[in-house]
Design an enzyme around this catalytic site. Sequence first.
Site, PDB file in Angstrom:
ATOM      1  N   GLU A 265     -11.870   0.934   3.845  1.00  0.00           N
ATOM      2  CA  GLU A 265     -12.471   0.035   2.867  1.00  0.00           C
ATOM      3  C   GLU A 265     -11.446  -1.016   2.434  1.00  0.00           C
ATOM      4  O   GLU A 265     -10.611  -0.744   1.552  1.00  0.00           O
ATOM      5  CB  GLU A 265     -12.913   0.823   1.630  1.00  0.00           C
ATOM      6  CG  GLU A 265     -13.971   1.869   1.908  1.00  0.00           C
ATOM      7  CD  GLU A 265     -14.774   2.179   0.654  1.00  0.00           C
ATOM      8  OE1 GLU A 265     -15.990   2.029   0.702  1.00  0.00           O
ATOM      9  OE2 GLU A 265     -14.177   2.543  -0.374  1.00  0.00           O
TER      10      GLU A 265
ATOM     11  N   ASN B 291     -22.032   5.629  -2.751  1.00  0.00           N
ATOM     12  CA  ASN B 291     -21.063   5.888  -3.819  1.00  0.00           C
ATOM     13  C   ASN B 291     -21.577   5.186  -5.066  1.00  0.00           C
ATOM     14  O   ASN B 291     -21.495   3.962  -5.162  1.00  0.00           O
ATOM     15  CB  ASN B 291     -19.685   5.352  -3.404  1.00  0.00           C
ATOM     16  CG  ASN B 291     -18.666   5.429  -4.526  1.00  0.00           C
ATOM     17  OD1 ASN B 291     -18.893   6.078  -5.549  1.00  0.00           O
ATOM     18  ND2 ASN B 291     -17.536   4.771  -4.333  1.00  0.00           N
TER      19      ASN B 291
ATOM     20  N   GLU C 242     -10.350   2.250  -5.999  1.00  0.00           N
ATOM     21  CA  GLU C 242     -10.468   2.085  -7.456  1.00  0.00           C
ATOM     22  C   GLU C 242      -9.689   3.174  -8.177  1.00  0.00           C
ATOM     23  O   GLU C 242      -9.118   2.936  -9.244  1.00  0.00           O
ATOM     24  CB  GLU C 242     -11.952   2.068  -7.856  1.00  0.00           C
ATOM     25  CG  GLU C 242     -12.601   0.753  -7.446  1.00  0.00           C
ATOM     26  CD  GLU C 242     -14.091   0.802  -7.181  1.00  0.00           C
ATOM     27  OE1 GLU C 242     -14.751   1.797  -7.554  1.00  0.00           O
ATOM     28  OE2 GLU C 242     -14.608  -0.151  -6.580  1.00  0.00           O
TER      29      GLU C 242
ATOM     30  N   HIS D 249     -10.281   6.818  -3.181  1.00  0.00           N
ATOM     31  CA  HIS D 249     -10.946   5.510  -3.284  1.00  0.00           C
ATOM     32  C   HIS D 249      -9.973   4.506  -3.915  1.00  0.00           C
ATOM     33  O   HIS D 249      -9.219   4.847  -4.826  1.00  0.00           O
ATOM     34  CB  HIS D 249     -12.217   5.628  -4.129  1.00  0.00           C
ATOM     35  CG  HIS D 249     -13.065   4.403  -4.037  1.00  0.00           C
ATOM     36  ND1 HIS D 249     -12.763   3.251  -4.727  1.00  0.00           N
ATOM     37  CD2 HIS D 249     -14.167   4.119  -3.303  1.00  0.00           C
ATOM     38  CE1 HIS D 249     -13.660   2.322  -4.420  1.00  0.00           C
ATOM     39  NE2 HIS D 249     -14.523   2.819  -3.560  1.00  0.00           N
TER      40      HIS D 249
ATOM     41  N   GLY E 213     -17.332  -4.736  -3.398  1.00  0.00           N
ATOM     42  CA  GLY E 213     -18.055  -5.340  -4.510  1.00  0.00           C
ATOM     43  C   GLY E 213     -17.961  -6.853  -4.579  1.00  0.00           C
ATOM     44  O   GLY E 213     -18.341  -7.452  -5.583  1.00  0.00           O
TER      45      GLY E 213
ATOM     46  N   LYS F   2     -20.435   5.290  -7.995  1.00  0.00           N
ATOM     47  CA  LYS F   2     -19.378   4.924  -8.948  1.00  0.00           C
ATOM     48  C   LYS F   2     -19.810   5.322 -10.375  1.00  0.00           C
ATOM     49  O   LYS F   2     -20.472   6.332 -10.541  1.00  0.00           O
ATOM     50  CB  LYS F   2     -19.028   3.438  -8.808  1.00  0.00           C
ATOM     51  CG  LYS F   2     -18.726   3.073  -7.341  1.00  0.00           C
ATOM     52  CD  LYS F   2     -18.120   1.720  -7.150  1.00  0.00           C
ATOM     53  CE  LYS F   2     -17.845   1.505  -5.667  1.00  0.00           C
ATOM     54  NZ  LYS F   2     -17.172   0.244  -5.395  1.00  0.00           N
TER      55      LYS F   2
ATOM     56  N   SER G  29     -18.979  -4.012   0.656  1.00  0.00           N
ATOM     57  CA  SER G  29     -20.068  -5.001   0.711  1.00  0.00           C
ATOM     58  C   SER G  29     -21.023  -4.800   1.881  1.00  0.00           C
ATOM     59  O   SER G  29     -21.526  -5.769   2.443  1.00  0.00           O
ATOM     60  CB  SER G  29     -19.493  -6.428   0.712  1.00  0.00           C
ATOM     61  OG  SER G  29     -18.846  -6.693  -0.529  1.00  0.00           O
TER      62      SER G  29
END
Length: 245
Positions: free
Chosen positions: A160, A9, A92, A90, A166, A11, A205
Amino acid sequence: MRRKLVAGNWKMNGVRASLGELDAIAAMVAEGVDVAVAVPFTLIAAAAERVPGLGIGAQDVHHADAGAHTGCVSAAQAGDAGARFTIVGHSERRADCNETDTIVRAKAKAARRHGLDVILCVGETLAERDAGQAVSVVTAQLAGSLPEGAAGDWLSVAYEPVWAIGTGRTPTVADVAAMHGAVRAELRRLSGEEAARVRVLYGGSVTADNAAALIGASDVDGALVGGASLTAAKFVPIIAAAAAL
Ligand code: PGA
């Protein structure tokens, strides 16, 4: 036996000059695992043309087929550009764009209508985990966003944990296995026998150092990889680790 899937991904990273990274990643498709990369919309067409053997996808699609939604991209448009799959839900996007389970489910259905495979993301925040609510939050997200008729040949779930994305922090292998077991059980409740065919990926991660342990955990069928998918040097060893399992 579910075949392993390692999906990148990118991003909001990458320009045309980054596409060279995909060459060595595409070569890993021969290793017996499914490999995919969700690139920014701007790179889908060029990526799909450059590495036709690699599954190139989108990171999101709109839930409507077309219309007055300035700045958005439909599943039909992503597919027309060369995407074979899309990520939906996702964390985010759930956080930045206020996407609810209902919207995420509608996006998954739109993707399916237009022939895209789907990676549906779920995951708890640190506060939810600390409060002992991780399993209930994740299974509720799954129940709320899994589309009807979900089947393993077009849909995967990615667990996730938001606090692992991250950050360099990951859950223990035991915690991952426990959550994946809970996700599988919820899939069985929602989809019956088809649950055995739906891949459940771990994301957050993932690196070359922890990939074998995390992807090797019980009920883990691959990984969704952010930062470490941006270069072949970091991503190829993760694919190799999955292929060796
Ligand atoms: P990360 O991101 O690997 O950079 O933690 C994972 C993701 O958000 O899919």
